[in-house]
Design a protein around this motif. Structure first.
Motif, short mmCIF file in Angstrom:
data_model
loop_
_atom_site.label_atom_id
_atom_site.label_comp_id
_atom_site.label_asym_id
_atom_site.label_seq_id
_atom_site.Cartn_x
_atom_site.Cartn_y
_atom_site.Cartn_z
N LEU A 50 35.33 5.63 -54.96
CA LEU A 50 36.40 6.63 -55.05
C LEU A 50 37.53 6.26 -54.10
N ALA A 51 37.17 5.90 -52.88
CA ALA A 51 38.19 5.53 -51.89
C ALA A 51 39.02 4.34 -52.37
N GLY A 52 38.35 3.35 -52.93
CA GLY A 52 39.07 2.19 -53.43
C GLY A 52 40.02 2.54 -54.55
N SER A 53 39.56 3.39 -55.48
CA SER A 53 40.39 3.74 -56.62
C SER A 53 41.60 4.55 -56.21
N MET A 54 41.53 5.21 -55.04
CA MET A 54 42.64 6.02 -54.56
C MET A 54 43.45 5.32 -53.47
N GLN A 55 43.19 4.01 -53.29
CA GLN A 55 43.90 3.21 -52.29
C GLN A 55 43.74 3.78 -50.89
N CYS A 56 42.53 4.15 -50.55
CA CYS A 56 42.24 4.72 -49.24
C CYS A 56 41.35 3.78 -48.44
N GLY A 57 41.55 3.77 -47.12
CA GLY A 57 40.64 3.04 -46.24
C GLY A 57 39.31 3.76 -46.23
N CYS A 58 38.22 3.01 -46.07
CA CYS A 58 36.90 3.63 -46.13
C CYS A 58 35.93 2.92 -45.21
N SER A 59 35.14 3.69 -44.48
CA SER A 59 34.09 3.11 -43.65
C SER A 59 32.84 3.96 -43.76
N ARG A 60 31.70 3.36 -43.48
CA ARG A 60 30.44 4.08 -43.59
C ARG A 60 29.56 3.81 -42.39
N THR A 61 28.80 4.81 -42.00
CA THR A 61 27.81 4.66 -40.93
C THR A 61 26.57 5.45 -41.33
N GLN A 62 25.42 5.01 -40.82
CA GLN A 62 24.18 5.74 -41.04
C GLN A 62 23.77 6.36 -39.72
N VAL A 63 23.67 7.67 -39.69
CA VAL A 63 23.38 8.37 -38.43
C VAL A 63 21.96 8.94 -38.40
N GLY A 64 21.23 8.80 -39.48
CA GLY A 64 19.86 9.28 -39.55
C GLY A 64 19.16 8.66 -40.72
N GLU A 65 17.85 8.94 -40.86
CA GLU A 65 17.08 8.32 -41.94
C GLU A 65 17.68 8.67 -43.30
N LYS A 66 18.09 9.90 -43.47
CA LYS A 66 18.72 10.33 -44.72
C LYS A 66 20.03 11.06 -44.42
N HIS A 67 20.83 10.42 -43.61
CA HIS A 67 22.12 11.03 -43.23
C HIS A 67 23.15 9.92 -43.06
N PHE A 68 24.10 9.90 -43.97
CA PHE A 68 25.16 8.91 -43.95
C PHE A 68 26.50 9.63 -43.79
N VAL A 69 27.42 8.96 -43.10
CA VAL A 69 28.76 9.49 -42.95
C VAL A 69 29.75 8.49 -43.53
N VAL A 70 30.53 8.92 -44.49
CA VAL A 70 31.57 8.09 -45.10
C VAL A 70 32.92 8.65 -44.68
N GLU A 71 33.72 7.83 -44.00
CA GLU A 71 35.05 8.26 -43.57
C GLU A 71 36.10 7.63 -44.48
N ILE A 72 36.89 8.46 -45.10
CA ILE A 72 37.94 7.99 -46.01
C ILE A 72 39.28 8.40 -45.43
#
Length: 212
Positions: A50-72
């Protein structure tokens, strides 16, 4: 000054995380950050697309076993990660809008999407119709025939999504012969009854016919 909008999508099923993120990005100014919290890798990949299709910067981190944070980050193109950041930035150009597109019609011939487990098929179809209801470009009409009429009648979990689209101008049609065959004509909850001639007209006049 840039703002940060935190979107909690933990526990949400596809396509809800993408829908929530897109709504937040549509309201964001260039440089604003939409921080989306999800609990599975598939949601992470969908958000990055989605971020790519909207020309947005995007990064991802995993903060727990089933917890991800995506920053757009709204408005960024070909961004670069900070030198001390282990994250990767994604970006790509959107597909140009086709201004001559005559529109499309969605046809639904079953109360399931795909083949296999019945419960999964119902979940997939419900998710598909919800996703369609959130698109910027809505269909001209959605046509239900054969067991597809189960989706427009009493007991369907998609009635509210269909009503929302109908309120925005989407024509919702259910095959009258099919309603009669399954004994559900009096149970119709959204849209109008139609006939096969009208269905044929809608499908042949459409720029595209989409069948889930």
């Amino acid at each position: 000054m840039s703002k940060r909008n935190v979107v909690d999508s933990l526990g949400d099923k596809c396509p809800v995380p993408v829908v929530k993120a897109k709504k937040a990005l549509d309201q964001a100014a260039p440089g604003d950050v939409v921080e989306v919290h999800v609990d599975n890798e598939i949601a992470v990949q969908n958000l990055m697309k989605l971020a790519g299709s909207m020309q947005c910067g995007c990064s991802r981190t995993q903060v727990g076993e089933k917890h991800f944070v995506v920053e757009i980050t709204a408005g960024e193109r070909d961004g670069e990660p900070e030198e001390d950041s282990p994250e990767t930035v994604f970006s790509c150009a959107p597909v140009p809008e086709n201004t001559t597109d005559p529109g499309y019609v969605v046809v639904v011939s079953s109360d399931l999407m795909g083949t296999g487990e019945e419960a999964l098929g119902k979940i997939l179809l419900k998710g598909f119709l919800y996703a369609v209801s959130q698109l910027d470009s809505l269909p001209k009409a959605i046509v239900f025939y054969n067991r597809g009429i189960m989706v427009t009648t009493e007991g369907s979990e998609s009635v509210e999504d269909l009503k929302a689209m109908e309120a925005r101008g989407v024509e919702i049609y259910s095959c009258g012969t099919c309603l009669d065959y399954y004994g559900r004509k009096e149970l119709l909850k959204v849209g109008q009854v139609t006939n096969m001639y009208t269905i044929a007209e809608l499908m042949t006049a459409a720029g595209r016919v989409v069948k889930p």
